[in-house]
Design a protein around this motif. Sequence first.
Motif, PDB file in Angstrom:
ATOM      1  N   GLU A  12       0.797  -1.219   0.000  1.00 53.50           N
ATOM      2  CA  GLU A  12       0.000   0.000   0.000  1.00 53.50           C
ATOM      3  C   GLU A  12       0.836   1.278   0.000  1.00 53.50           C
ATOM      4  O   GLU A  12       0.308   2.369   0.196  1.00 53.50           O
ATOM      5  N   SER A  13       2.131   1.142  -0.242  1.00 52.37           N
ATOM      6  CA  SER A  13       2.950   2.330  -0.486  1.00 52.37           C
ATOM      7  C   SER A  13       2.629   2.849  -1.882  1.00 52.37           C
ATOM      8  O   SER A  13       2.031   2.151  -2.706  1.00 52.37           O
ATOM      9  N   MET A  19       4.208   3.044   3.245  1.00 52.48           N
ATOM     10  CA  MET A  19       3.229   2.659   4.267  1.00 52.48           C
ATOM     11  C   MET A  19       3.478   1.221   4.691  1.00 52.48           C
ATOM     12  O   MET A  19       3.606   0.328   3.854  1.00 52.48           O
ATOM     13  N   GLY A  20       3.537   1.004   5.994  1.00 53.32           N
ATOM     14  CA  GLY A  20       3.653  -0.347   6.520  1.00 53.32           C
ATOM     15  C   GLY A  20       5.069  -0.908   6.469  1.00 53.32           C
ATOM     16  O   GLY A  20       6.012  -0.257   6.017  1.00 53.32           O
ATOM     17  N   ASP A 226      -1.159  -1.298   7.850  1.00 52.53           N
ATOM     18  CA  ASP A 226      -0.875   0.143   7.842  1.00 52.53           C
ATOM     19  C   ASP A 226      -0.937   0.776   9.224  1.00 52.53           C
ATOM     20  O   ASP A 226      -0.767   1.982   9.352  1.00 52.53           O
TER      21      ASP A 226
END
Length: 252
Positions: A12-13, A19-20, A226
Amino acid sequence: MFQVDLNCDLGESFGAYKMGNDELILDYVTSANIACGFHAGDPHVMRKTVELALEKNVKIGAHPGFPDLVGFGRNAMHLSPHEVFNIVTYQIGALQALTTAFGGKLEHVKPHGALYNLAAKDESLSTAIAEAIYAVNPEFVLYGLSGSELIKAGEKIGLKTASEVFSDRTYQADGSLTSRTLPNALITDDHQAVEQVLNMITKGTVQTVQQTSYPIVANTVCIHGDGVHALQFAQFIHQRLTESGIQVTPFR
């Protein structure tokens, strides 16, 4: 012995935005739902996440959402079933191509965010999603909210389905997830979150915010990648499940 799949929304970057902690979380989950570029992710992030999942022998799934990068796919969009069919097919195809290019196999599809929640209650949208998945590959597994219209649509069309439950979300009396717009939507205490999961797996019930008991099937448990403490929680829930005699294994 009880067994359960542990899945996480990953990849989810986007561009320069990270992210994450996908690489480390993949050590504790058995299935990865990889963002396909509409709500998060991009071709480079998708490729990297696919390669990491293959390296760690984690099952790969597509995680299609609404075209809503700014809102992270959590804004409800009023698309027709025809449009939903198209965007889901498009996103599955993108991740399937990358997965195949690097010697892997796409196993499942799990809608994201607002698309997931709307389809859980809307028969026409859930049918469009199920039809899109079936059209691409009828062997794919559809991950959907346990007891929802999405699971019913998948079963009706002939897909294998995995009933999903959530560790960090509260439930309403009808089995739906509490809206993120409400203050009691999230469970922030790790011990409380794991106890909820253990009850859902071993007792087949979940305690709702209305203090009622709702019957539930738990084939796969979602943890979110996230969150601030996502990695620590992934380690914690994997350990607690194992200590409780529950086998953490990919959905079959």
